[in-house]
Enzyme design. Structure first.
Site, PDB file in Angstrom:
ATOM      1  N   CYS A   1      20.587  13.195 -17.611  1.00  0.00           N
ATOM      2  CA  CYS A   1      20.120  11.809 -17.661  1.00  0.00           C
ATOM      3  C   CYS A   1      18.704  11.716 -18.237  1.00  0.00           C
ATOM      4  O   CYS A   1      18.481  12.069 -19.383  1.00  0.00           O
ATOM      5  CB  CYS A   1      20.232  11.187 -16.266  1.00  0.00           C
ATOM      6  SG  CYS A   1      20.252   9.390 -16.248  1.00  0.00           S
ATOM      7  N   HIS A   2      17.724  11.268 -17.455  1.00  0.00           N
ATOM      8  CA  HIS A   2      16.345  11.133 -17.904  1.00  0.00           C
ATOM      9  C   HIS A   2      15.548  12.430 -17.765  1.00  0.00           C
ATOM     10  O   HIS A   2      14.401  12.505 -18.209  1.00  0.00           O
ATOM     11  CB  HIS A   2      15.634  10.025 -17.118  1.00  0.00           C
ATOM     12  CG  HIS A   2      16.082   8.642 -17.460  1.00  0.00           C
ATOM     13  ND1 HIS A   2      17.253   8.103 -16.970  1.00  0.00           N
ATOM     14  CD2 HIS A   2      15.528   7.691 -18.255  1.00  0.00           C
ATOM     15  CE1 HIS A   2      17.386   6.874 -17.436  1.00  0.00           C
ATOM     16  NE2 HIS A   2      16.363   6.597 -18.223  1.00  0.00           N
TER      17      HIS A   2
END
Length: 184
Positions: free
Chosen positions: A106-107
């Site tokens: 994800c991030h």
């Protein structure tokens, strides 16, 4: 296989911590929660507070040598806090320098951008990181999971919680290759 899970004191996406954590345990490994502060970390389900988890080790006391691999869970705030902590960035970069596998979802690649660890690598992430990864010298792809072995270590990345099954299968396979014969 001893695996560090590096997270900030708050902001980690809970499922991106707990699902890979359980996968490491199910594979016979030892997951350890490493954070920038002692005590408990606050996880989130997107923007809502979720559970808290006990920190096993503070990053300032952790060494890359004591771990076989690194997992960087996402959440929007988690990697943003980590990238502002020099010790956390150095710890993440240390896995690249040591040739040990790193998995990020994800991030989480924001921490790797800060560590200058994506240059020349192909990876995926949450789509909003595309420009950051490209500007840091990486190649961004929109794939469920991307395994990049064209560097000093295996880098396994994934986009989002919906990709967790493919993510854990890929990182467990790469971790097993690297830690084969490890006594941990």
């Amino acid at each position: 296989m001893k695996v560090a899970f590096l997270v900030a004191p708050e902001g980690v996406e809970q499922v991106e911590l707990t699902d890979p954590w359980q996968a490491v345990r199910d594979a016979g490994g030892t997951p350890r929660l490493v954070s920038t502060k002692p005590g408990r970390i606050q996880a989130f389900n997107h923007l809502d507070k979720a559970d808290t988890f006990e920190v096993d080790q503070v990053v300032k006391d952790a060494t890359v040598e004591e771990y076989d691999a690194l997992v960087l869970p996402g959440g929007v705030a988690n990697p943003d806090f980590l990238r502002l902590d020099n010790k956390a960035v150095a710890f993440a970069k240390g896995f690249f320098d040591a040739g040990k596998p790193v998995a990020a979802i994800c991030h989480a690649p924001w921490t790797l951008v800060e560590a200058d660890a994506v240059r020349g690598r192909t990876l995926t992430s949450w789509p909003s990181l595309r420009t950051d990864i490209t500007n840091a010298g990486g190649t961004w792809v929109d794939e469920q999971v991307k395994v990049c072995t064209g560097g000093p270590n295996a880098l396994i990345t994934s986009r989002k919680p919906d990709d967790l099954k493919a993510f854990r299968e890929a990182f467990l396979e790469e971790f097993a290759k690297t830690t084969k014969g490890s006594a941990r």
